[in-house]
Write an enzyme that holds these catalytic residues in place. Structure first.
Site: not given
Ligand code: NAD
Ligand code: G6P
Ligand code: MN
Length: 441
Positions: A264, A147, A200, A169-170, A284, A93
């Site tokens: 976004y 994501n 987004h 998405c949240d 970030r 990232r």
């Molecule tokens: P993080 O790195 O703390 O956690 C992600 C986990 O995924 C890690 O433990 C990692 O080991 C695991 N991982 C990676 N590749 C893998 C694979 N191929 N198989 C199994 N496990 C695997 O990340 P985070 O900040 O907690 O975010 C997690 C995800 O949620 C990110 O993709 C983030 O963008 C997403 N997210 C999405 C939204 C949304 O609105 N859609 C909101 C918040 C977070």
């Molecule tokens: C929002 C979006 C997520 C994104 C997150 C990133 O919640 O909807 O898609 O992953 O923000 O937050 P962060 O704290 O990791 O920058």
């Molecule tokens: Mn999102």
């Protein structure tokens, strides 16, 4: 009442403990009999799991809990897979953010070239999750937060069109909670919204209360003054870098006064300012590594050390409540109205039917039905067509291993000034993404 079995994929995520707390808080309306974690990083997952095991033991000892890196053990006997992988973790990232900045372009987790890079890393592992789920629990649903949700959703549409996958998405619901609090309501559940766009990349066209009263004028008055900032510590997205995005809500309203914009859109419509103001050597990702990630793992250690979670700071939030609401709607046919990422198929009348869009849907036992959002104006349509083409080219580039298509994907992104800059960024991204990307020819 049916009791569900939940697998959290990406068990080592910083969001996992919040989802576990939420699942236990929701046990009257969405009972669970089992919670399992799956991750491919054994050590990282174990730290989160050992703390969650204590939370579950104290609050709901009847719920079975286990964690594993073995797909068969993980995906057998589950009703829902709640996925939150971060493929390439924070280290990549950081590159997604810093490489574009080096070339004077927005560096962001899900928008611009960084989002495209993250997309090319994520498609394969998400397809792998779907295949594990279908092999070991063919009736289960994959509820995906991983994501970049827009590109992941296009990938799942192209590669697994018949699978039970819902991408979510949240951000809209977090913004809706802010809007609700800003006008004196308890939360977003007191509002009914109409919204259209891509993930987004979207706009609210109408917000009403359940009696049908128009709430847009009051909300717009707040946003015109202070964007999506508020005077309460409640909710997610409260760090300074996020508040900057929240403040941009004010400029976005000047650009489109008829609607309320997703924050976004700042990265596309205010790209120059974003680049100008960014700290390009501490992005970030660095903030999270020093902030949220440290806090989550030290709280896990503290809970494990004292062998009790009675005073834990882990709590449920909007992110956790939304995915649990979705699982409840699918299990108990609640017909809740929720924003989901879905194939357009006419929901936005004057937009490509095969585009993955984000619109309100009614969710029940047999899946979801998108509501029709009608025709959209030229400004939004033009922006969305460019963006969706960029996302589609990224997915085709991944499927075909095509350098040309990925280059075109980056070139077409509104954050990027020219094909030349796109190529320079792509060549740098290829270097750091070698372990995760197909070879591009
Ligand atoms: P993080 O790195 O703390 O956690 C992600 C986990 O995924 C890690 O433990 C990692 O080991 C695991 N991982 C990676 N590749 C893998 C694979 N191929 N198989 C199994 N496990 C695997 O990340 P985070 O900040 O907690 O975010 C997690 C995800 O949620 C990110 O993709 C983030 O963008 C997403 N997210 C999405 C939204 C949304 O609105 N859609 C909101 C918040 C977070
Ligand atoms: C929002 C979006 C997520 C994104 C997150 C990133 O919640 O909807 O898609 O992953 O923000 O937050 P962060 O704290 O990791 O920058
Ligand atoms: Mn999102």
């Amino acid at each position: 009442m049916k009791k569900s079995s939940i697998l959290i994929a990406g068990g080592g995520s910083t969001y996992t403990a919040g989802i576990v707390v939420m699942l236990l808080e929701a046990k009257e309306t969405f009972p669970v009999r089992q919670i399992k974690f799956y991750d491919n990083d054994k050590e990282r997952q174990q730290k989160v799991a050992e703390a969650c095991e204590i939370i579950i033991r104290e609050r709901a000892p009847e719920v079975a809990f286990s964690y594993t890196t073995d797909p068969e053990e993980a995906f057998t006997d589950v009703d829902f897979v709640m996925a939150q992988l971060r493929v390439g973790k924070y280290a990549l990232r950081e590159q997604d953010e810093k490489i574009p900045f080096k070339h004077g372009v927005v560096g962001q987790e899900t928008c611009g070239p960084g989002g495209i890079a993250y997309g090319l890393r994520s498609i394969g592992p998400i397809i792998e999750l779907i295949d594990f789920m279908e092999r070991y629990s063919p009736d289960a649903w994959l509820l995906n937060y991983s994501n970049p949700a827009a590109i992941v959703a296009e990938g799942t549409r192209r590669l697994r069109p018949d699978s039970k996958v819902i991408n979510i998405c949240d951000m809209p619901i977090c913004l809706e909670d802010i809007m609700a609090r800003a006008i004196g309501l308890k939360n977003r559940k007191e509002m009914e919204v109409r919204y259209f766009g891509l993930n987004h990349f979207g706009w609210w066209t109408s917000i009403q209360d359940h009696a049908g009263n128009d709430l847009m004028p009051k909300i717009k008055a707040h946003v015109a003054k202070q964007g999506y900032t508020e005077n309460t510590p409640a909710g997610q997205h409260k760090e300074e870098s996020w508040l900057e995005a929240m403040r941009a809500g004010k400029e976005l309203l000047e650009i489109e006064p008829a609607f309320l914009s997703n924050t976004y859109l700042k990265y596309y419509l205010m790209a120059d300012e974003t680049v100008e103001h960014a700290n390009k050597s501490y992005t970030r990702a660095n903030e999270i590594i020093d902030g949220r990630e440290k806090e989550v793992f030290s709280e896990c250690e503290r809970v494990v050390q004292q062998n009790s979670a009675k005073d834990t700071t882990f709590h449920s939030n909007e992110h956790a409540s939304f995915i649990v609401d979705l699982a409840r709607a699918l299990t108990f046919n609640t017909k809740e109205r929720m924003l989901l990422i879905t194939e357009n198929n006419g929901s936005i009348e004057n937009f490509a039917s095969d585009a993955m869009v984000e619109v309100p849907c009614i969710v029940g036992k047999n899946g979801f039905e998108p509501l029709t959002m009608g025709k959209i104006p030229t400004f939004q349509k033009g922006m969305m067509e460019q963006q969706v083409a960029s996302e589609k080219l990224a997915v085709e580039g991944w499927m075909e291993g095509s350098y040309q298509k990925v280059w075109q994907s980056i070139t077409l992104n509104k954050t990027v000034p020219s094909a030349k800059v796109a190529k320079e960024i792509l060549d740098d991204l290829i270097e750091v993404n070698k372990p995760y990307w197909p070879e591009l020819k």
